[in-house]
Design an enzyme around this catalytic site. Structure first.
Site, PDB file in Angstrom:
ATOM      1  N   LYS A  25       0.841  -1.209   0.000  1.00  0.00           N
ATOM      2  CA  LYS A  25       0.000   0.000   0.000  1.00  0.00           C
ATOM      3  C   LYS A  25       0.875   1.258   0.000  1.00  0.00           C
ATOM      4  O   LYS A  25       0.653   2.181  -0.767  1.00  0.00           O
ATOM      5  CB  LYS A  25      -0.935   0.011   1.219  1.00  0.00           C
ATOM      6  CG  LYS A  25      -1.825  -1.221   1.322  1.00  0.00           C
ATOM      7  CD  LYS A  25      -2.753  -1.151   2.527  1.00  0.00           C
ATOM      8  CE  LYS A  25      -2.062  -1.230   3.885  1.00  0.00           C
ATOM      9  NZ  LYS A  25      -1.361  -2.500   4.143  1.00  0.00           N
ATOM     10  N   ARG A  35     -10.154   0.200   8.294  1.00  0.00           N
ATOM     11  CA  ARG A  35      -9.700  -1.159   8.602  1.00  0.00           C
ATOM     12  C   ARG A  35     -10.769  -1.959   9.321  1.00  0.00           C
ATOM     13  O   ARG A  35     -10.557  -3.124   9.637  1.00  0.00           O
ATOM     14  CB  ARG A  35      -8.505  -1.063   9.548  1.00  0.00           C
ATOM     15  CG  ARG A  35      -7.166  -1.206   8.884  1.00  0.00           C
ATOM     16  CD  ARG A  35      -6.146  -0.948   9.965  1.00  0.00           C
ATOM     17  NE  ARG A  35      -4.960  -1.714   9.808  1.00  0.00           N
ATOM     18  CZ  ARG A  35      -3.846  -1.225   9.259  1.00  0.00           C
ATOM     19  NH1 ARG A  35      -3.804  -0.005   8.790  1.00  0.00           N
ATOM     20  NH2 ARG A  35      -2.780  -1.986   9.202  1.00  0.00           N
ATOM     21  N   ARG A  90      11.819  -5.577   5.341  1.00  0.00           N
ATOM     22  CA  ARG A  90      11.667  -4.127   5.160  1.00  0.00           C
ATOM     23  C   ARG A  90      12.617  -3.319   6.058  1.00  0.00           C
ATOM     24  O   ARG A  90      12.760  -3.595   7.247  1.00  0.00           O
ATOM     25  CB  ARG A  90      10.220  -3.733   5.471  1.00  0.00           C
ATOM     26  CG  ARG A  90      10.003  -2.227   5.413  1.00  0.00           C
ATOM     27  CD  ARG A  90       8.559  -1.852   5.375  1.00  0.00           C
ATOM     28  NE  ARG A  90       7.788  -2.393   6.477  1.00  0.00           N
ATOM     29  CZ  ARG A  90       6.467  -2.287   6.566  1.00  0.00           C
ATOM     30  NH1 ARG A  90       5.792  -1.679   5.618  1.00  0.00           N
ATOM     31  NH2 ARG A  90       5.823  -2.785   7.592  1.00  0.00           N
ATOM     32  N   ARG A 129      11.002  -1.601  11.414  1.00  0.00           N
ATOM     33  CA  ARG A 129       9.836  -1.235  12.206  1.00  0.00           C
ATOM     34  C   ARG A 129       9.661  -2.211  13.362  1.00  0.00           C
ATOM     35  O   ARG A 129       9.880  -3.400  13.208  1.00  0.00           O
ATOM     36  CB  ARG A 129       8.591  -1.234  11.311  1.00  0.00           C
ATOM     37  CG  ARG A 129       8.027   0.149  11.127  1.00  0.00           C
ATOM     38  CD  ARG A 129       7.019   0.196  10.033  1.00  0.00           C
ATOM     39  NE  ARG A 129       5.809  -0.559  10.331  1.00  0.00           N
ATOM     40  CZ  ARG A 129       4.727  -0.552   9.553  1.00  0.00           C
ATOM     41  NH1 ARG A 129       4.723   0.146   8.448  1.00  0.00           N
ATOM     42  NH2 ARG A 129       3.670  -1.255   9.877  1.00  0.00           N
ATOM     43  N   ARG A 166      -0.887  -9.464  13.233  1.00  0.00           N
ATOM     44  CA  ARG A 166      -1.413  -8.483  12.261  1.00  0.00           C
ATOM     45  C   ARG A 166      -2.202  -9.195  11.159  1.00  0.00           C
ATOM     46  O   ARG A 166      -3.237  -8.696  10.716  1.00  0.00           O
ATOM     47  CB  ARG A 166      -0.259  -7.666  11.662  1.00  0.00           C
ATOM     48  CG  ARG A 166       0.310  -6.653  12.650  1.00  0.00           C
ATOM     49  CD  ARG A 166       1.705  -6.220  12.275  1.00  0.00           C
ATOM     50  NE  ARG A 166       1.800  -5.413  11.076  1.00  0.00           N
ATOM     51  CZ  ARG A 166       2.943  -5.180  10.418  1.00  0.00           C
ATOM     52  NH1 ARG A 166       4.080  -5.723  10.842  1.00  0.00           N
ATOM     53  NH2 ARG A 166       2.948  -4.432   9.346  1.00  0.00           N
TER      54      ARG A 166
HETATM   55  P1  AP5 Z   1       4.837  -1.649   1.951  1.00  0.00           P
HETATM   56  O1  AP5 Z   1       4.538  -0.837   0.744  1.00  0.00           O
HETATM   57  O2  AP5 Z   1       5.559  -0.992   3.068  1.00  0.00           O
HETATM   58  O3  AP5 Z   1       3.511  -2.408   2.446  1.00  0.00           O
HETATM   59  P2  AP5 Z   1       2.236  -1.878   3.197  1.00  0.00           P
HETATM   60  O4  AP5 Z   1       1.066  -2.545   2.585  1.00  0.00           O
HETATM   61  O5  AP5 Z   1       2.246  -0.381   3.223  1.00  0.00           O
HETATM   62  O6  AP5 Z   1       2.502  -2.524   4.615  1.00  0.00           O
HETATM   63  P3  AP5 Z   1       2.396  -1.975   6.095  1.00  0.00           P
HETATM   64  O7  AP5 Z   1       3.174  -2.912   6.958  1.00  0.00           O
HETATM   65  O8  AP5 Z   1       2.771  -0.534   6.174  1.00  0.00           O
HETATM   66  O9  AP5 Z   1       0.889  -2.172   6.349  1.00  0.00           O
HETATM   67  P4  AP5 Z   1       0.181  -2.307   7.698  1.00  0.00           P
HETATM   68  O10 AP5 Z   1      -1.208  -2.180   7.253  1.00  0.00           O
HETATM   69  O11 AP5 Z   1       0.521  -3.495   8.491  1.00  0.00           O
HETATM   70  O12 AP5 Z   1       0.809  -1.133   8.570  1.00  0.00           O
HETATM   71  P5  AP5 Z   1       0.272   0.299   9.020  1.00  0.00           P
HETATM   72  O13 AP5 Z   1       1.426   1.189   9.133  1.00  0.00           O
HETATM   73  O14 AP5 Z   1      -0.890   0.716   8.205  1.00  0.00           O
HETATM   74  O15 AP5 Z   1       5.677  -2.930   1.459  1.00  0.00           O
HETATM   75  C1  AP5 Z   1       6.210  -3.852   2.394  1.00  0.00           C
HETATM   76  C2  AP5 Z   1       7.614  -4.306   1.956  1.00  0.00           C
HETATM   77  O16 AP5 Z   1       7.501  -5.049   0.734  1.00  0.00           O
HETATM   78  C3  AP5 Z   1       8.590  -3.158   1.645  1.00  0.00           C
HETATM   79  O17 AP5 Z   1       9.881  -3.529   2.024  1.00  0.00           O
HETATM   80  C4  AP5 Z   1       8.482  -3.001   0.113  1.00  0.00           C
HETATM   81  O18 AP5 Z   1       9.662  -2.477  -0.420  1.00  0.00           O
HETATM   82  C5  AP5 Z   1       8.245  -4.429  -0.325  1.00  0.00           C
HETATM   83  N1  AP5 Z   1       7.410  -4.518  -1.518  1.00  0.00           N
HETATM   84  C6  AP5 Z   1       6.285  -3.815  -1.792  1.00  0.00           C
HETATM   85  N2  AP5 Z   1       5.779  -4.184  -2.992  1.00  0.00           N
HETATM   86  C7  AP5 Z   1       6.599  -5.170  -3.460  1.00  0.00           C
HETATM   87  C8  AP5 Z   1       6.605  -5.957  -4.658  1.00  0.00           C
HETATM   88  N3  AP5 Z   1       5.653  -5.802  -5.592  1.00  0.00           N
HETATM   89  N4  AP5 Z   1       7.576  -6.866  -4.810  1.00  0.00           N
HETATM   90  C9  AP5 Z   1       8.555  -7.021  -3.855  1.00  0.00           C
HETATM   91  N5  AP5 Z   1       8.603  -6.293  -2.709  1.00  0.00           N
HETATM   92  C10 AP5 Z   1       7.642  -5.368  -2.522  1.00  0.00           C
HETATM   93  O19 AP5 Z   1      -0.314  -0.025  10.489  1.00  0.00           O
HETATM   94  C11 AP5 Z   1       0.524  -0.319  11.580  1.00  0.00           C
HETATM   95  C12 AP5 Z   1      -0.300  -0.385  12.869  1.00  0.00           C
HETATM   96  O20 AP5 Z   1      -0.899   0.898  13.121  1.00  0.00           O
HETATM   97  C13 AP5 Z   1      -1.484  -1.369  12.858  1.00  0.00           C
HETATM   98  O21 AP5 Z   1      -1.088  -2.679  13.193  1.00  0.00           O
HETATM   99  C14 AP5 Z   1      -2.406  -0.736  13.909  1.00  0.00           C
HETATM  100  O22 AP5 Z   1      -1.978  -1.031  15.211  1.00  0.00           O
HETATM  101  C15 AP5 Z   1      -2.216   0.766  13.654  1.00  0.00           C
HETATM  102  N6  AP5 Z   1      -3.191   1.303  12.687  1.00  0.00           N
HETATM  103  C16 AP5 Z   1      -2.925   1.829  11.462  1.00  0.00           C
HETATM  104  N7  AP5 Z   1      -4.054   2.182  10.841  1.00  0.00           N
HETATM  105  C17 AP5 Z   1      -5.070   1.856  11.657  1.00  0.00           C
HETATM  106  C18 AP5 Z   1      -6.484   1.960  11.554  1.00  0.00           C
HETATM  107  N8  AP5 Z   1      -7.080   2.445  10.461  1.00  0.00           N
HETATM  108  N9  AP5 Z   1      -7.236   1.524  12.608  1.00  0.00           N
HETATM  109  C19 AP5 Z   1      -6.669   1.016  13.713  1.00  0.00           C
HETATM  110  N10 AP5 Z   1      -5.339   0.877  13.861  1.00  0.00           N
HETATM  111  C20 AP5 Z   1      -4.539   1.307  12.855  1.00  0.00           C
END
Ligand code: AP5
Length: 224
Positions: free
Chosen positions: A18, A93, A132, A165, A176
């Site tokens: 994402k 979410r 990552r 992270r 997760r």
């Molecule tokens: P990346 O692009 O970083 O993936 P992402 O989908 O953004 O993953 P996140 O880990 O950021 O998602 P998340 O939903 O768990 O975390 P968030 O910060 O929202 O890609 C991942 C890796 O793969 C990178 O190294 C990239 O280079 C590589 N990659 C990407 N595409 C690739 C490809 N095509 N081929 C090869 N490699 C590739 O949430 C964290 C925490 O915050 C949650 O657990 C929760 O506690 C809280 N939180 C956040 N939002 C909410 C909400 N709305 N409600 C409640 N709690 C929330």
């Protein structure tokens, strides 16, 4: 000429890409990325009350309570730079968050244009998350498996030591995934039934996926 609004949600499990795809949409369309994860991590860094409250949820891989996240997003969406569109990354979410988002948009006379779900199998997601890394100096992103730095754990452009992270460890990743299946997966049917939904195979190279993301954005939002 009518002004096209690109009000976009990127849906997808942890590690689906994402953030990676959002960066490209920001560069192409000039609309802001609203990553609730990034906002919360920043709140933690500055040690705000919200950041302190969110910490224990984030570190254990559970969701931060709806009301806190909803308030945060409402404030962000009211800012001027969202007038022509936005990319929501990591929000909504839960069904509760999706319902509240619909209310917020309706109040401000906006409609959702596209919900794009990036789909990737769990074993690949886990490898992406474990690999990552981010540079704390210049913000550059790396992945030790898929796009490694030239020198081990060191940024190519500014030389700083790379960071991982806190929630990118095996135990938290498992939690997760479970939370995603239970609380976020229901949003697929939620948005599919509203006619704004597209699904994309996220197991391809980044640029190939982006070409598909763009196609779907153009199709669902309409061209300028
Ligand atoms: P990346 O692009 O970083 O993936 P992402 O989908 O953004 O993953 P996140 O880990 O950021 O998602 P998340 O939903 O768990 O975390 P968030 O910060 O929202 O890609 C991942 C890796 O793969 C990178 O190294 C990239 O280079 C590589 N990659 C990407 N595409 C690739 C490809 N095509 N081929 C090869 N490699 C590739 O949430 C964290 C925490 O915050 C949650 O657990 C929760 O506690 C809280 N939180 C956040 N939002 C909410 C909400 N709305 N409600 C409640 N709690 C929330």
């Amino acid at each position: 000429m009518s002004m096209v609004q690109r009000n976009i949600i990127l849906l997808g499990a942890p590690g689906a890409g994402k953030g990676t795809q959002s960066e490209r949409l920001v560069a192409d369309y000039g609309i802001p990325q609203i990553s609730t994860g990034d906002i919360l991590r920043n709140e933690r860094k500055i040690q705000s009350d919200l950041g302190k409250e969110a910490a224990e949820y984030m570190d254990s891989g559970r969701l931060v309570p709806d009301e806190l996240v909803i308030r945060m997003v409402e404030k962000r969406l009211a800012q001027d730079d969202c007038a022509g569109g936005f990319i929501l990354d990591g929000f909504p979410r839960t069904v509760e968050q999706a319902d509240k988002l619909a209310e917020m948009l309706q109040k401000s006379g906006k409609t959702l244009s596209a919900v794009i779900n990036i789909v990737v199998a769990e074993d690949i997601l886990a490898k992406r998350l474990l690999g990552r890394r981010k540079c704390p100096g210049c913000g550059a992103n790396y992945n030790v498996f898929f796009s490694p730095p030239k020198a081990t754990e060191q940024c190519d452009s500014c030389g700083a030591g790379l960071e991982q992270r806190k929630d990118d460890n095996e135990e938290t990743i498992r939690q997760r995934f479970e939370v995603y299946q239970k609380q976020t997966q229901p949003l697929v049917d939620y948005y599919r039934s509203r006619g704004v939904y597209a699904e994309i195979d996220g197991e391809k190279p980044v640029e190939e996926i982006y070409a598909r993301v763009r196609q779907e954005v153009e199709r669902l939002c309409g061209k300028v």
